[in-house]
Scaffold this active site. Structure first.
Site, PDB file in Angstrom:
ATOM      1  CG  ASP A 170      32.366  -7.517  24.990  1.00  0.00           C
ATOM      2  OD1 ASP A 170      32.840  -8.351  25.760  1.00  0.00           O
ATOM      3  OD2 ASP A 170      33.037  -6.897  24.142  1.00  0.00           O
ATOM      4  CG  ASP A 183      26.361 -15.718  25.194  1.00  0.00           C
ATOM      5  OD1 ASP A 183      27.543 -15.504  25.525  1.00  0.00           O
ATOM      6  OD2 ASP A 183      26.019 -16.630  24.421  1.00  0.00           O
ATOM      7  CD  GLU A 242      29.775 -10.392  27.085  1.00  0.00           C
ATOM      8  OE1 GLU A 242      30.968 -10.227  27.297  1.00  0.00           O
ATOM      9  OE2 GLU A 242      29.328 -10.901  26.024  1.00  0.00           O
ATOM     10  CD  GLU A 262      26.622 -12.172  23.424  1.00  0.00           C
ATOM     11  OE1 GLU A 262      25.619 -12.626  22.825  1.00  0.00           O
ATOM     12  OE2 GLU A 262      27.700 -12.769  23.480  1.00  0.00           O
TER      13      GLU A 262
END
Lengths: 241, 241
Positions: free
Chosen positions: B64, B131, B134, B60
């Site tokens: 991101d 979540d 990502e 993640e």
């Protein structure tokens, strides 16, 4: 393309600029306009269209994102057993304004950044270097693509100039950093509480960090200590320390 | 490699999972382990080494960053005459938790996310989708590289599912969004001031947003209105609206 490379370095009207960039960056740039733009602060930019100035700010936005992604990957692979909290914190130390300003200085960007020195005074110039560093990453990315930029950052910037393991153990304390710097340069530092605004639901403290009487940073918080810290951080940033 | 592709889709022991992913993502994944990891919430992760769990949290972090970079470039090129403030704001709307949760739902991640439903209650499950989204970007990046990920995001995710021009004109008002949602679902919403901490230098308000008596978000600020807004934002996030 060795012919094009030869032309750029030895024959083109921009050969001086190309050589300068090659010496600083380690590669021959493609689209020169992007690099010139990366080093142009808004104080010397001209309006190009609809109120938009041709300064390095848009490239800075792009470069900041690319840099964040490259550093994330480097850390992800370097620390396979650390959690995302560790990785996030370490990345923010690497891409902090202060670190980027220092990188810009180490890379010699002072010779390249264009700005209006009637607007930006000497002691604040270092923050221009960090901004230009990010904008440069944006330019390299648009010129050469992601993988080239990643390789460039890893081998030419991070490996020689950033001590990741040292940063891992650094707790950034801006106030003591600023005080030390002032002692080393025989300058007076003061933290002055300038306002203590009492509104309906808040009590805000404004603290200014001044060096030899000139304000270098100010912080606003509803806790005096944190306001001082913020002021110190901004002053460190302005001084590029 | 059409032979490998054929094997993966029709012969390998994981062919069902491969087909599922292919249907959802539009491509045949390479390293399946990465995708399984991307959909594993920490509530079902096992400790692999030195207290590190094999959950999707590290992916993640990486995803991101890659997502931020890809979206930055898309906006940079889509809006050549907008300044970095505009670009920054629009990007943060696109990659907001709420938007990512919705994307995860649209893409059908509910069938893929593994979590312990004794730990995560139904109404909070949607934040797992964002979540996982990502983390998936992190997995695609490691599996296929930057350019593939960029293309995947642009053509399979953003073009069909994200209306950038609409977001451009959206002012995100979480409180009214939350109230609307509750009305639509015949639920009671209350904003309750739970504490009003008065320290030496601060007066902090804590507001909790509760739906049918259950707390979904709380916000702390030295201004009651902002505390409410924060609480509403967190509740929207928890509910994935």
């Amino acid at each position: 393309m060795p012919v094009l490379r030869f032309y750029k370095l030895y024959l083109s009207p921009n050969r001086k600029y190309v050589k300068l960039l090659k010496n600083l960056l380690g590669f021959v740039p493609g689209n020169l306009m992007l690099y010139r733009l990366a080093f142009r602060h808004k104080s010397v930019a001209q309006v190009v269209k609809k109120g938009v100035k041709n300064s390095n700010e848009r490239l800075e936005f792009l470069g900041d994102a690319v840099l964040g992604s490259v550093v994330a990957e480097i850390l992800f692979k370097m620390y396979p057993y650390e959690d995302e909290g560790f990785l996030t914190e370490l990345r923010s130390k690497i891409v902090s304004r202060i670190n980027l300003n220092q990188l810009g200085r180490k890379l010699g960007f002072e010779q390249l950044v264009e700005f209006d020195n009637r607007v930006i005074n000497t002691s604040r110039q270092s923050s221009l270097l960090g901004d230009a560093f990010e904008a440069l990453i944006g330019a390299v990315y648009l010129d050469k693509g992601y993988n080239f930029t990643k390789e460039f950052l890893a081998t030419r910037i991070i490996k020689p100039h950033v001590d990741i393991h040292k940063l891992e153990n650094t707790e950034t304390n801006f106030k003591s950093k600023l005080i030390e710097w002032c002692q080393r340069h025989s300058k007076d530092i003061t933290f002055e509480l300038t306002s203590n605004q009492q509104g309906e639901s808040s009590k805000l403290f404004t603290v200014q960090a001044s060096i030899d009487g000139e304000i270098f940073g100010s912080g606003k918080e509803f806790n005096k200590k944190t306001a001082e810290k913020l002021a110190a951080e901004k002053a460190c940033e302005a001084l590029g320390i």
